[in-house]
Design an enzyme around this catalytic site. Structure first.
Site, PDB file in Angstrom:
ATOM      1  N   GLY A 245       0.703  -1.009   0.214  1.00  0.00           N
ATOM      2  CA  GLY A 245       0.169   0.036  -0.010  1.00  0.00           C
ATOM      3  C   GLY A 245       0.850   1.631  -0.390  1.00  0.00           C
ATOM      4  N   THR A 475       3.441  -6.007   6.306  1.00  0.00           N
ATOM      5  CA  THR A 475       4.042  -5.850   7.303  1.00  0.00           C
ATOM      6  C   THR A 475       4.764  -6.718   8.860  1.00  0.00           C
ATOM      7  OG1 THR A 475       2.311  -4.955   8.282  1.00  0.00           O
ATOM      8  CG2 THR A 475       3.600  -3.634   7.287  1.00  0.00           C
ATOM      9  N   LYS A 624      12.940 -10.199  12.711  1.00  0.00           N
ATOM     10  CA  LYS A 624      13.145 -10.803  11.829  1.00  0.00           C
ATOM     11  C   LYS A 624      11.761  -9.533  10.645  1.00  0.00           C
ATOM     12  CE  LYS A 624      13.372 -14.874  10.566  1.00  0.00           C
ATOM     13  NZ  LYS A 624      13.243 -16.336  10.672  1.00  0.00           N
ATOM     14  N   GLY A 693       7.007   3.083  15.802  1.00  0.00           N
ATOM     15  CA  GLY A 693       7.386   2.712  14.531  1.00  0.00           C
ATOM     16  C   GLY A 693       8.124   2.453  13.588  1.00  0.00           C
ATOM     17  N   GLU A 696       8.457   3.726   8.667  1.00  0.00           N
ATOM     18  CA  GLU A 696       9.018   4.443   7.790  1.00  0.00           C
ATOM     19  C   GLU A 696      10.530   5.156   8.218  1.00  0.00           C
ATOM     20  OE1 GLU A 696       5.204   7.001   8.425  1.00  0.00           O
ATOM     21  OE2 GLU A 696       4.160   5.305   6.782  1.00  0.00           O
TER      22      GLU A 696
END
Length: 736
Positions: A245, A475, A624, A693, A696
Site C-alpha cells: 500500500g 508488514t 525479523k 513504529g 517508515e
C-alpha cells in the site's frame, strides 16, 4: 484501557514471545497462494462479473457528450455506468477529487465510466467503444511555474500550522559567521505497489459488501457510507490481505466506488474491478513534488544559530501540503528557527500520503544541506550532527523527548560502517575505474498515537482468537498481534489465531503513518488484559494471578487457561486510548543511515555497494519482521535517490511513465548487502508495549545518504532528485 501514565512492568516485559524473531504466521498462506486477495474472492463472490474502468483522456475541462450505446451492445456487456446513470455519488471525506467524474473533469484518468461484462476481456473490449467528446481547458501542471502563486493553507489546529517560528531567524542568519542557502527539488513519486487497487463488490438490498485492498478499514467504511448515502451499519469492508500500500490505499479509491456502482447496475451480482496500471498512477494518489529552500547559519565551532526551511508543493484545488519542512522543527538544536510551507494549485492527479509523508522528501533536502554545511565548516558530517543534538523540543524547551538516542545511532553506525576510513576529499577514493564514496544522513519520523480496539476469544480447547479490523499490508501484523496475545495470556504462539481486516471487528488504528504496530498491539494487549480479568473472576483467583505456560497460577493454586472456558467461550473486548503523554513529551524515532557507492568514472553509473541503518524506535516487537520493513524502506530510498520520477507532460497534464516499464524502481540486482541494527530501547511513555513504529523510519534519510556518498565519490553536488548520470557525467573527475 486508558494509557495516561508511563508504563511500569507488565506481562509484555516477560519477552518470552514478544521481541523474538519469529517467522510470519501468514507466511505459508502467502508463499503457497492460499491468501485470498481482493480480486481473487471466488470463495465469497461466485459468478462475479468484471468491471473495466475508463479514465478521462483530458486533465481539465468537461465532457460534452458520452455515447455508451456501442459499448452496451457489445458481446457479454451487462451494464455501462457513468455519472449520468449512476445516481447520487458524493465526494468522500478523504478525497480531493470525485471518484466518478463527469461532466466536469478534475484530472487526467479521473474515472468517467465502468463497463461491466461477463469476462474481463469483453469489458475491456467494450470500453474501447465508448465515444467521448471533451471540451478541454487550460490547466496548471508545473510546480516551478505555479510557485509564486502558492498560498499558505489554513490549519485546523496550531500543531499542523504550515509556518513556525522561534527566536529571530532573519537576524541570526545575517549575523552568523558561516551560512548556507541552497534550493533542492524532489519529483512526484508513485507508490508502485505490486497489487493493484482492487475490489469485489456485492449488494444485498441496501447492504453493500466490499472485499477490497485497503489500509484503513474504519475510515473507509465511513467514506463508503457517505459516498452512497448509506447507514454505516449497512456497509461491510473485508481486507484480510493487502499486497502493498505505502499510503496509496489509505483511503477509498475509484476501484471500490466503480465496483459498487457496477454491482448495483446489474441487480447486486458480484462485480470485480482492478485498476489497470496507468490508472493506478494517474487515477489514484501520488507523493507530490517539492521545491525546498534551506538556510543554515552557524558559529565556526559548528553550533547552529539559525535554521530555516521553506517548502513548496502542489495539489488539486482543496488539496493538501506535502509537509516537507515538518521534521526541521525537531531534529536539530538552534536558538533561531523558521519553517514555512506553501501550496500551489495544480491540475495533476491528487497528491496525498506516501510512505513517510513529510519527512521522506524533507530529509532528502535537509540532510544534503547538513552535509554541505559540515563541509563549509570543515567538520565531519557525523560530528556536525552530534554537536547539534538536542534532548528537548527546540521550539518548546520545557518539553523533553520521551526517548532520543540519536547520537548513539550515529556513533554506532559510524563504528560499524567503518566511517573512519572515509576520505573527506571528494573524488579521492578509487577502485579501478570506479569512484568510491561514503555518505550518511539522519533518519527521523514521529511516533503517532491512535485509539485502537480488539476482541479476544478463549475457547474450551484453550485457543485464543484475536479479532480486529487492523490490516496487514505486508508488514507482519498477523504475527506481532499473535505474539502480543501469546505473551499477555501465557500461551504458545501456535495457540493463537488472528483475524484481520473485517469491518465487523473492533476498529483498530489501521496501517499508516508508522502507527500501526505500536497502537494495534496495544489494543490487543488491552483486550487480553480484560480477558485475564474475566478468567480470574471465573476461576475465583486473586487479581495478581500469573498466566504462564497455558496455566493460571496463584500461590499453590493452578488451573489450565482452557478450564476457565469449559462452560463456553469467554469473550473480551477493549481498546487503548491515550492521555496527554504525547503532549508532555515529544515522541519520535531516530536512525543513522550509512551508504557506500561506486560511480563509474567513464559512464557516471552509480552502484550501491553496501548500506547500514541503525534505528532507535522503542521496543522491537519482532526483529525479523521489523528488519524486513527497514530493508524494504532502504530499498525504496535507493529508488528515490537514483531513479524514481513521475515525468509530467506539462502540455496535457498527466504522468507519462505510468507503468512499471517507464516508472523505474529498484530490483534485486540494484540492492547490495543491507545491515540493520536496532538499539536496545524501550519507551515507557509511548504505550504499554513500550514500542514505536519503524517501517517508515527506514526510508527517512536514505536518499540523502546516497546523494552525499555520490558527492564524496565525485565532487559533484546534485540537488535535484533523482540523481541520474546525466546530471553529473560531464563534471566527473577524469579516469585514471
Amino acid at each position: 484501557m486508558k494509557f495516561d501514565t508511563p508504563a511500569g512492568r507488565n506481562p509484555i516485559d516477560q519477552l518470552k514471545v514478544v521481541g523474538r524473531p519469529l517467522d510470519r504466521i501468514d507466511g505459508p498462506l502467502k508463499t503457497t497462494g492460499g491468501a485470498p486477495y481482493a480480486y481473487e474472492r471466488r470463495d465469497v463472490a461466485p459468478n462475479a462479473a468484471y468491471g473495466y474502468v475508463v479514465g478521462s483522456a483530458i486533465a481539465k475541462g468537461r465532457i460534452r457528450s458520452l455515447r455508451t450505446e456501442p459499448a452496451r451492445s457489445a458481446p457479454g456487456v451487462l451494464a455501462v455506468v457513468t455519472a449520468e446513470t449512476a445516481g447520487p455519488v458524493s465526494k468522500g471525506q478523504y478525497n480531493t477529487a470525485k471518484l466518478l467524474g463527469g461532466p466536469e473533469i478534475q484530472h487526467y484518468h479521473q474515472a468517467i465510466a465502468v463497463v461491466v461484462a461477463e469476462t474481463f476481456e469483453q469489458a475491456r473490449s467494450a470500453a474501447q467503444l465508448l465515444q467521448v467528446d471533451y471540451a478541454p481547458t487550460a490547466g496548471a501542471f508545473d510546480l516551478e511555474a505555479a510557485k509564486d502563486s502558492a498560498i499558505k493553507p489554513e490549519a485546523e489546529d496550531p500543531s499542523s500550522a504550515p509556518d513556525s517560528a522561534y527566536g529571530d531567524f532573519d537576524e541570526a542568519f545575517k549575523a552568523a559567521p558561516v551560512t548556507l542557502d541552497q534550493t533542492y527539488t524532489t519529483p512526484d513519486h508513485s507508490h508502485a505497489m505490486m497489487e493493484p487497487h482492487a475490489t469485489t463488490a456485492v449488494w444485498a438490498g441496501d447492504k453493500l459488501t466490499l472485499w477490497t485492498s485497503n489500509q484503513m478499514i474504519a475510515w473507509s467504511k465511513g467514506d463508503i457510507a457517505k459516498t452512497f448515502g448509506l447507514k454505516p451499519e449497512n456497509v461491510r469492508l473485508d481486507s484480510p490481505y493487502v499486497g502493498g500500500g505505502f499510503g496509496g490505499k489509505l483511503f477509498v479509491r475509484a476501484d471500490a466506488v466503480m465496483a459498487a456502482l457496477g454491482s448495483k447496475a446489474i441487480g447486486g451480482r458480484p462485480v470485480k474491478v482492478a485498476l489497470q496500471r496507468p490508472l493506478m498512477i494517474n487515477n489514484t494518489t501520488h507523493r507530490p513534488a517539492t521545491i525546498q529552500r534551506i538556510r543554515i547559519g552557524a558559529e565556526r565551532s559548528g553550533r547552529i544559530t539559525a535554521i530555516g526551511h521553506q517548502s513548496w508543493s502542489g495539489d488539486l484545488d482543496g488539496g493538501q501540503l506535502e509537509t516537507a519542512a515538518a521534521q526541521t522543527k525537531l531534529l536539530y538544536a538552534g536558538a533561531n528557527r523558521m519553517t514555512a510551507m506553501r501550496l500551489a494549485t495544480l491540475d495533476l492527479p491528487e497528491g496525498n500520503a506516501m510512505r513517510a509523508p513529510g519527512e521522506a522528501p524533507g530529509l532528502m533536502a535537509l540532510e544534503i544541506a547538513m552535509d554541505e554545511m559540515a563541509e563549509t565548516l570543515g567538520m565531519d558530517p557525523v560530528e556536525f550532527r552530534i554537536v547539534n543534538d538536542t534532548q528537548v523540543d527546540p521550539q518548546d524547551p520545557e518539553r523533553p523527548f520521551s526517548s532520543r538516542r540519536f547520537v548513539e545511532c550515529l556513533r554506532t553506525g559510524a563504528e560499524r560502517f567503518g566511517w573512519s576510513r572515509r576520505n573527506a576529499t571528494p573524488g579521492a577514493m578509487r577502485d579501478g575505474d570506479h569512484l568510491i564514496g561514503f555518505g550518511m544522513a539522519a533518519g527521523f519520523r514521529n511516533n503517532l498515537l491512535m485509539k485502537s480496539a480488539a476482541r479476544v476469544r478463549l475457547s474450551a480447547e484453550g485457543r485464543i482468537t484475536v479479532e480486529t479490523d487492523m490490516t496487514d499490508i505486508g508488514t507482519g501484523t498477523y504475527t506481532i498481534l499473535a505474539q502480543t496475545a501469546a505473551e499477555t495470556l501465557g500461551v504458545p504462539i501456535d495457540k493463537v489465531s488472528v483475524r484481520l481486516g473485517n469491518s465487523d471487528f473492533p476498529a483498530a488504528a489501521g496501517s499508516g503513518g508508522q502507527w500501526g504496530a505500536n497502537n494495534s498491539t496495544s489494543g490487543v494487549y488491552a483486550a487480553c488484559m480484560k480477558l485475564r480479568e474475566k478468567v480470574i473472576e471465573k476461576l475465583g483467583y486473586p487479581a495478581d494471578a500469573a498466566f504462564q505456560d497455558g496455566r493460571v497460577r496463584a500461590g499453590r493454586r493452578s488451573a489450565t487457561l482452557a478450564s476457565a472456558a469449559t462452560d463456553g467461550t469467554i469473550v473480551a473486548e477493549d481498546f487503548i486510548e491515550y492521555g496527554d503523554l504525547d503532549k508532555r513529551y515529544q515522541q519520535s524515532t531516530f536512525a543513522g543511515h550509512f551508504v557506500e557507492v561506486a560511480v563509474d568514472a567513464y559512464t557516471g553509473e552509480t552502484r550501491i555497494r553496501r548500506m547500514l541503518a541503525v534505528c532507535a524506535a522503542g521496543r522491537i516487537l519482532n526483529p525479523k519482521t521489523a528488519r524486513s520493513q527497514v530493508i524494504g524502506a532502504m530499498t525504496m530510498g535507493v529508488g528515490a535517490a537514483l531513479m524514481e520520477e513521475l515525468a509530467i507532460d506539462k502540455r496535457r497534464g498527466f504522468f507519462v511513465n505510468h507503468d512499471l516499464a517507464g516508472y523505474e524502481v529498484p530490483v534485486h540486482a540494484d540492492i547490495p548487502h543491507q545491515e540493520v541494527i536496532f538499539l536496545d530501547e524501550v519507551d515507557d511513555k509511548s504505550s504499554p508495549m513500550k514500542a514505536k513504529g519503524v517501517g517508515e523510519l527506514g526510508l527517512c534519510g536514505v536518499a540523502a545518504a546516497i546523494a552525499n556518498a555520490i558527492y564524496n565519490a565525485t565532487g559533484v553536488r546534485v540537488r535535484e532528485y533523482p540523481i541520474t548520470l546525466d546530471k553529473h557525467l560531464q563534471h566527473l573527475p577524469a579516469p585514471i
